[in-house]
Enzyme design. Sequence first.
Site, mmCIF file in Angstrom:
data_model
loop_
_atom_site.group_PDB
_atom_site.id
_atom_site.type_symbol
_atom_site.label_atom_id
_atom_site.label_comp_id
_atom_site.label_asym_id
_atom_site.label_seq_id
_atom_site.Cartn_x
_atom_site.Cartn_y
_atom_site.Cartn_z
ATOM 1 N N ASN A 9 0.875 -1.193 -0.049
ATOM 2 C CA ASN A 9 -0.033 -0.015 0.095
ATOM 3 C C ASN A 9 0.913 1.190 0.141
ATOM 4 O OD1 ASN A 9 -1.940 1.891 0.310
ATOM 5 N ND2 ASN A 9 -2.498 1.326 2.575
ATOM 6 N N LYS A 11 0.069 4.064 -0.471
ATOM 7 C CA LYS A 11 -0.697 5.549 0.228
ATOM 8 C C LYS A 11 -0.519 6.700 -0.951
ATOM 9 C CE LYS A 11 -0.164 3.363 4.500
ATOM 10 N NZ LYS A 11 -0.125 3.663 5.883
ATOM 11 N N HIS A 94 -9.591 1.289 4.637
ATOM 12 C CA HIS A 94 -8.298 1.438 5.259
ATOM 13 C C HIS A 94 -8.556 2.310 6.372
ATOM 14 C CE1 HIS A 94 -4.223 2.602 6.140
ATOM 15 N NE2 HIS A 94 -4.090 1.638 5.573
ATOM 16 N N GLU A 96 -7.050 4.954 7.641
ATOM 17 C CA GLU A 96 -6.580 6.388 7.333
ATOM 18 C C GLU A 96 -8.064 6.821 6.580
ATOM 19 O OE1 GLU A 96 -3.190 5.665 5.103
ATOM 20 O OE2 GLU A 96 -2.076 5.230 7.261
ATOM 21 N N GLU A 166 -5.396 -4.866 10.646
ATOM 22 C CA GLU A 166 -4.302 -3.746 10.962
ATOM 23 C C GLU A 166 -4.808 -3.087 12.005
ATOM 24 O OE1 GLU A 166 -2.386 -2.579 7.022
ATOM 25 O OE2 GLU A 166 -4.243 -1.526 7.089
ATOM 26 N N GLY A 172 2.493 2.285 11.068
ATOM 27 C CA GLY A 172 3.403 3.585 10.903
ATOM 28 C C GLY A 172 3.916 3.753 12.203
ATOM 29 N N SER A 212 3.297 -1.959 10.654
ATOM 30 C CA SER A 212 4.717 -1.785 10.794
ATOM 31 C C SER A 212 5.292 -3.154 10.242
ATOM 32 C CB SER A 212 5.213 -1.485 12.174
ATOM 33 O OG SER A 212 4.547 -0.267 12.552
HETATM 34 P P1 PGA Z 1 2.685 0.566 7.759
HETATM 35 O O1 PGA Z 1 1.183 0.662 7.052
HETATM 36 O O2 PGA Z 1 3.175 -0.978 7.146
HETATM 37 O O3 PGA Z 1 3.454 1.573 7.092
HETATM 38 O O4 PGA Z 1 2.677 0.301 9.215
HETATM 39 C C1 PGA Z 1 0.415 -0.351 6.897
HETATM 40 C C2 PGA Z 1 -0.921 0.013 6.328
HETATM 41 O O5 PGA Z 1 -1.391 1.082 6.509
HETATM 42 O O6 PGA Z 1 -1.439 -0.485 5.361
#
Ligand code: PGA
Length: 250
Positions: A9, A11, A94, A96, A166, A172, A212
């Site tokens: 992803n 983003k 997601h 976000e 997640e 992140g 992460s």
């Molecule tokens: P990350 O993000 O691997 O940077 O923690 C995962 C995601 O948001 O899908």
Amino acid sequence: MSKKLIVANWKCNPLTLNESIKIFKAINSKYKNPTKAEVVICPPNIFLKNLLALKTKLKIGAQNCFWEEKGAYTGEVSAVMLRNMGCQFVIIGHSERRKINKETNEEINKKIIVALKNKLIPILCIGENREEREHELTFDVLEKQIKEGIANLEKTEIAKIVFAYEPIWSIGSGNSADPEQIKEVKNFIIDLLSKKIGKENISKIKILYGGSVNGENTRAYFTEAEMNGVLVGGASLKPEEFAKIIGAAK
Ligand code: PGA
């Protein structure tokens, strides 16, 4: 062991087409185990056409779609367009988007329905935030997100969905979840879905972990947590690191 599904992803990154092609090509050149790992790159929509044109063994997905197929919806992208362009997957719900764009389970459900109708595999993201975990609400949150996210769908349609667990606190943050915790969640999801779609369909369900993920911790999610794959944010933009994640599928 069945093939692992490894989803990148990206983003809202990278900032130029050239950079996106560079990263994509580097990932492809390091991808040596297609019989063990299916790799899906989800770039920003604006790069889709160029990356699809490279015709590599990497599959391509989008990070979102709209719930209507066409019409007066300024700024939206349709599942029909994504499919016509050559996408095979779409990330839906997601955290976000749930947070920043205030996406509801009802909207997410409509997006899943339109994605499946257009033969895109939806990757449904679910997960609790830190406060919910601390208040022991994790399973309540997941149950609501799943039940409302898959409402109005036939059993065989539900079986096509990829579920990406997640936990928001792990995204992140460098604070990846403990594989044992993840296995517990996997078992919970399987139990919940078994009641909905029956034992005959449950073996088709894929459950991913995201938050992460890196080259060091991926293997434990496959072995100890028995996940069917991983959803990777930050590390998927670093070809060396992402190659280690892909290489963990053996
Ligand atoms: P990350 O993000 O691997 O940077 O923690 C995962 C995601 O948001 O899908």
